[in-house]
Design a protein around this motif. Structure first.
Motif, PDB file in Angstrom:
ATOM      1  N   LYS A 170     -26.823 -15.614-110.984  1.00  0.00           N
ATOM      2  CA  LYS A 170     -26.694 -14.773-112.183  1.00  0.00           C
ATOM      3  C   LYS A 170     -26.415 -13.310-111.837  1.00  0.00           C
ATOM      4  CE  LYS A 170     -29.110 -13.201-116.326  1.00  0.00           C
ATOM      5  NZ  LYS A 170     -30.369 -13.227-117.114  1.00  0.00           N
ATOM      6  N   ASN A 171     -27.262 -12.694-111.004  1.00  0.00           N
ATOM      7  CA  ASN A 171     -27.108 -11.269-110.680  1.00  0.00           C
ATOM      8  C   ASN A 171     -25.792 -10.981-109.974  1.00  0.00           C
ATOM      9  OD1 ASN A 171     -29.501 -10.510-111.851  1.00  0.00           O
ATOM     10  ND2 ASN A 171     -30.681 -10.527-109.941  1.00  0.00           N
TER      11      ASN A 171
ATOM     12  N   GLU B 297     -22.906  -8.431-111.154  1.00  0.00           N
ATOM     13  CA  GLU B 297     -22.456  -7.373-110.251  1.00  0.00           C
ATOM     14  C   GLU B 297     -20.962  -7.483-109.976  1.00  0.00           C
ATOM     15  OE1 GLU B 297     -23.499  -5.324-105.929  1.00  0.00           O
ATOM     16  OE2 GLU B 297     -24.510  -7.189-106.519  1.00  0.00           O
TER      17      GLU B 297
ATOM     18  N   GLU C 229     -27.633  -3.524-118.451  1.00  0.00           N
ATOM     19  CA  GLU C 229     -27.783  -4.549-117.423  1.00  0.00           C
ATOM     20  C   GLU C 229     -26.920  -4.245-116.203  1.00  0.00           C
ATOM     21  OE1 GLU C 229     -28.151  -9.380-117.696  1.00  0.00           O
ATOM     22  OE2 GLU C 229     -26.290  -8.484-118.459  1.00  0.00           O
TER      23      GLU C 229
END
Length: 364
Positions: A156-157, A161, A186
């Motif tokens: 997810k991250n 990014e 976010e």
């Protein structure tokens, strides 16, 4: 400690300004003299006349201003992002600073050759900004390669990014400014973690001759117009005058400035611009032991301001005894300030104001 990096092309007055900063004797201090830590780093007191007024009221001999660290960034030439000159050293130093001061040449002197062969401050700015953008682009591209496996694994991250990195690459490639307004909450932490050069706040130090110090010139106007379009600030200075001021006593310096038709030195105005640009404020502690200035960010609440002194103050914060600078000076003592009701007790939600005189109460 707050850090500001001084950058500029050769022969724009950068080194003269830095030498004036780190050798000046115009500020008294109990613990932070104007000094050079190493050849390209100097710690400079933040001038604040309120400290000396408080000193006389509380009858102490110890005054401790807050300080700012100036870094003279070495080796900037066209191609620095690719390692030309001392490019790697330049980029390494500038990543560590809170604000960038770009010294741009706004004076004509046939005896001082310009590296580009002509005097055009906007060209100078463009060269520096291009090098910063190219260096940032390289940083973003390397980061994108580094997280490629996590993106493929659908972490997810990493996916978030990766989207941020694509946006940044597009902005940097097109030479557009990077603003956090273009990203959501976010995404912003990923930008902050990159420590990009192009996101640093900028002050343009327009270096002029003595004759143009009071009124400026056409070159300065060009820089001001550019700065207004790029959310930056401009301070008109004369590096040569600053070097001369550094050799004078405080009284002699004031007289010299009056003769020039200006109220404060370029160094003082530059430091104030750094504070303004970064949204910084100053509060004081004052007693018989010492008068001291503390730097905080605008909007900081009392417990966090106490934590600037010591983390224990923030952890055990109970309340703060607060008197505004103007009220305290008018009263002439703590006793009178309390009698007048201008000294008050504030709790954890109090937002500290510039010039507040604070006494913290905390549990051990």
């Amino acid at each position: 400690m707050l850090k500001a990096g001084i950058v500029g092309l050769p022969n724009v007055g950068k080194s003269t300004l830095f030498n004036a900063l780190t050798s000046s004797k115009n500020a008294e201090s109990a613990n932070y003299p104007f000094c050079t830590i190493e050849p390209n780093v100097g710690v400079v007191n933040v001038p604040d006349e309120r400290l000396w007024v408080l000193k006389d009221i509380v009858k102490t001999n110890v005054v401790i201003p807050t300080a700012i660290e100036f870094v003279d960034i070495a080796g900037l030439v066209e191609g620095a992002s690719k390692g030309e000159g001392l490019g790697n050293q330049f980029l390494g130093h500038i990543r560590e600073v809170d604000a960038i001061i770009q010294v741009v040449r706004c004076f004509i002197d046939e005896n001082t050759v310009h590296v580009s062969g002509k005097i055009d401050p906007l060209d100078d700015i463009e060269i520096i900004n291009t090098e910063l953008a190219l260096a940032d682009l390289s940083t973003v591209e390397k980061r994108k390669e580094r997280i490629a496996k996590q993106v493929k694994a659908k972490e997810k991250n990493a996916i978030i990014e990766d989207v941020v990195l694509d946006k940044l690459m597009e902005l940097l490639s097109e030479g557009k400014p990077i603003s956090t307004d273009s990203f959501n909450e976010e995404e912003i932490p990923f930008i902050n973690n990159l420590h990009l050069l192009c996101t640093k706040p900028v002050i343009y130090a327009a270096n002029v001759s003595e004759d143009d110090l009071a009124s400026g010139n056409e070159l300065v106007e060009k820089v001001k117009e550019y700065a207004s379009q790029h959310s930056a600030q401009v301070v008109v200075i004369s590096a040569q005058i600053e070097a001369e001021l550094a050799e004078l006593s405080p009284e002699e310096a004031k007289d010299f400035l009056k003769e020039l038709g200006i109220e404060s030195s370029g160094i003082e105005r530059m430091i104030k611009s750094v504070y303004d640009l970064l949204g910084l404020r100053t509060y004081f502690t004052a007693g018989e032991k010492e008068v001291r200035a503390w730097t905080i960010t605008a909007g900081m609440k009392a417990p966090q301001a106490a934590g600037v002194i010591h983390t224990d103050f923030e952890k055990g914060f109970i309340r703060a005894e607060v008197t505004s600078y103007g009220d305290f000076v008018s009263a002439g003592s703590y006793a009178v300030a309390k009698d007048r009701g201008v000294t008050r007790l504030e709790g954890k939600e109090y937002v500290v104001q510039d010039g507040d005189i604070m006494h913290f109460r905390f549990a051990v």
